[in-house]
Design an enzyme around this catalytic site. Structure first.
Site, PDB file in Angstrom:
ATOM      1  N   LYS A  97       0.848  -1.197   0.000  1.00  0.00           N
ATOM      2  CA  LYS A  97       0.000   0.000   0.000  1.00  0.00           C
ATOM      3  C   LYS A  97       0.884   1.249   0.000  1.00  0.00           C
ATOM      4  O   LYS A  97       1.960   1.247   0.630  1.00  0.00           O
ATOM      5  CB  LYS A  97      -0.899  -0.054   1.242  1.00  0.00           C
ATOM      6  CG  LYS A  97      -1.982   0.994   1.358  1.00  0.00           C
ATOM      7  CD  LYS A  97      -2.880   0.697   2.576  1.00  0.00           C
ATOM      8  CE  LYS A  97      -3.938   1.748   2.798  1.00  0.00           C
ATOM      9  NZ  LYS A  97      -4.832   1.430   3.948  1.00  0.00           N
ATOM     10  N   SER A 102      -9.768   1.599   3.020  1.00  0.00           N
ATOM     11  CA  SER A 102      -8.867   2.377   2.205  1.00  0.00           C
ATOM     12  C   SER A 102      -7.833   1.525   1.450  1.00  0.00           C
ATOM     13  O   SER A 102      -7.223   2.034   0.502  1.00  0.00           O
ATOM     14  CB  SER A 102      -8.135   3.393   3.076  1.00  0.00           C
ATOM     15  OG  SER A 102      -7.293   2.745   4.003  1.00  0.00           O
ATOM     16  N   SER A 144      -9.927  -0.926   7.174  1.00  0.00           N
ATOM     17  CA  SER A 144      -9.355  -0.733   5.835  1.00  0.00           C
ATOM     18  C   SER A 144      -8.694  -1.940   5.198  1.00  0.00           C
ATOM     19  O   SER A 144      -8.369  -1.893   4.019  1.00  0.00           O
ATOM     20  CB  SER A 144      -8.336   0.408   5.868  1.00  0.00           C
ATOM     21  OG  SER A 144      -9.028   1.609   5.698  1.00  0.00           O
TER      22      SER A 144
END
Ligand code: GLN
Length: 487
Positions: free
Chosen positions: A80, A155, A179
């Site tokens: 990420k 997210s 997330s």
């Protein structure tokens, strides 16, 4: 030649270490897959072609020299955008960090490289991990691989989309309020949020420091356990990391769950829960019951306050953490300012997106002297009550089972103009972060329209082994195999 991109991390590692395939062949298979499908999905913000192949060659050279290789030898992974890497950029999918190169690797990055994983690149996210759809990325759109008109969740939407579309075998995301688990549910993969303190946060760009944890998104439970073996452990550079002996998270995989008590919190099976999701979660419960688990009802009475508490605590911490992005030390600086305060204002107004600005304002407000007691202090007290709810519930059960999300993946734009609607997506995942306990989301089927549905298992703090045991038992007996979407 097999399609290596279809294989699990475990299978890849076995084949590479055993000499059936080279790490270069595997990496090439994944890089070709990225070239073929990621234009549609948009999971990757950076693809490190040359570097990935060089890493793969280094693994192959070790094997050729008869050296021992690491636990993720040759396994292609993605990270990420908020996990610091010396290679490439670490942008948090924000304009304010566009072009930012981290001077160091996060501890998790270091551990993954030390165990011979091959990093394919970085993946998209909601800016600074604030959001539930990845629509808050300042970089690009990411689609749900099962239906390109829908969001992948967030997210860690790029992470989930890359695992689901088979452009990485494992992706590492972060979970502050859901997330990892929510996008895993939306995209039909496994997503694990470890116990707070299990994994070092050093080099994880901070959103809410008392809630953030890095964790894996994978194709199956065994891969999640393997990933945890690599990334867990005490880190002297993160004072909140727990000092526990190294643990093999695969050790209870395959053990029977006969007699294990699984609690269903009555507050989670409410009207807001969609009927399709409810039916599949009930079916999942039945699978575990058939394996000998005892299903009991438990109560988490303060659940109704979780979203409110989270949206005070998380923005409060974010407002402090994000103060460092002021145009002086990192990334973007507004070029056109007469003095330093104008530079701050212009940099932040243009560098941060709308949602991030909303959080900073909320956080600053609840910490301001006139409102601190009424909001922040009160929220901290309710957070303690939520933690105590879990302590009580875990006296009556070993594992708690809930839905991961109230609904399946929504269409792009559907909720982006209504922050509250978006916040309510986290209703089932937020409490685990507030209490610091681990949670895993597992696929439990698809809706009538073919969208993945997930359910969540929670355990006591630091009992990931039982969590993974239960999840694995479910996976072995559930007959849920989503496969890879047609792209
Ligand atoms: N959706 C939640 C938020 O926007 C959780 C995000 C996260 O876990 N990073 O804050």
């Amino acid at each position: 030649m097999s399609n290596w991109f279809e294989k699990s991390a475990f299978e890849i590692r076995e084949a590479v270490a055993g000499g059936t395939v080279t790490a270069r062949e595997v990496a090439t298979s994944f890089l070709d897959r990225i070239d073929a499908v990621d234009e549609k999905v948009g999971a990757y913000t950076q693809v490190w072609h040359d570097e990935a192949l060089a890493q793969a060659d280094a693994v192959d050279a070790k094997i050729a020299a008869g050296k021992l290789v690491g636990a993720l030898a040759g396994v292609p992974i993605s990270l990420k955008e908020l996990i610091c890497t010396q290679s490439g950029e670490t942008t948090c999918s924000s304009k304010i960090l566009a072009g930012f190169q981290s001077p160091y690797d996060a501890t998790v990055t270091q551990k993954l490289l030390a165990d011979d994983a091959v990093v394919l690149g970085k993946v998209n996210m909601d800016e600074f991990a604030m959001g539930s759809s990845t629509e808050n990325s300042a970089v690009q759109k990411t689609s749900n691989p099962w239906d390109l008109s829908r969001v992948p969740g967030g997210s860690s939407g790029g992470s989930a989309a890359s695992v689901a579309s088979a452009t990485s075998a494992i992706s590492f995301g972060s979970d502050t309020g859901g997330s990892i688990r929510q996008p895993a549910a939306f995209c039909g993969c496994v997503g694990l949020k470890p116990t707070y303190g299990r994994v070092s946060r050093y080099g994880l760009v901070a959103f809410a420091s008392s809630l953030d944890q890095i964790g894996p998104l994978t194709r199956d439970v065994r891969d999640a356990a393997l990933a945890m073996n690599v990334i867990s452990g005490k880190d002297p550079r993160d004072a909140t990391s727990a000092d526990l002996p190294a643990e093999d998270f695969t050790k209870k995989l395959g053990d029977s769950i006969a007699g294990l008590k699984i609690g269903l919190p009555k507050e989670y099976f409410v009207d807001a829960l969609g009927s399709e999701v409810r039916a599949l979660v009930e079916k999942a419960t039945k699978v575990l019951e058939d394996q000998g688990a005892e299903i009991v009802e438990v109560s988490l009475p303060h659940t109704e306050y979780a979203v409110s508490v989270y949206y005070i605590v998380a923005p409060a911490e974010a407002s402090a953490n994000l103060a460092r992005f002021d145009g002086v030390r990192y990334g973007f600086r507004h070029p056109d300012a007469k003095n330093v305060s104008e530079m701050y204002v212009k940099t932040k107004s243009e560098g941060f997106g709308e949602e991030v600005q909303r959080r900073i304002m909320l956080g600053t407000y609840v910490l301001s002297s006139g409102y601190y007691d009424a909001y922040y202090l009160k929220a901290q007290k309710v957070r303690t009550l939520i933690t105590q709810d879990f302590d009580e519930a875990f006296k009556a059960c070993d594992i708690i089972l809930t839905p991961t999300t109230p609904s399946t993946a929504f269409t792009m734009g559907e909720k982006s103009n209504d922050p509250l609607e978006m916040y309510l997506n986290d209703i089932f995942t937020i409490s685990a972060n507030l209490a610091g306990i681990p949670g895993i989301s597992l696929p439990c089927g698809t809706s009538a329209s073919g969208l993945p549905v997930g359910f969540q298992l929670l355990s006591k703090a630091f009992d990931e082994a039982t969590l993974l045991q239960t999840a694995h038992c479910y996976e072995q007996h559930a007959d849920v195999n989503l496969g890879i979407p047609n792209l």
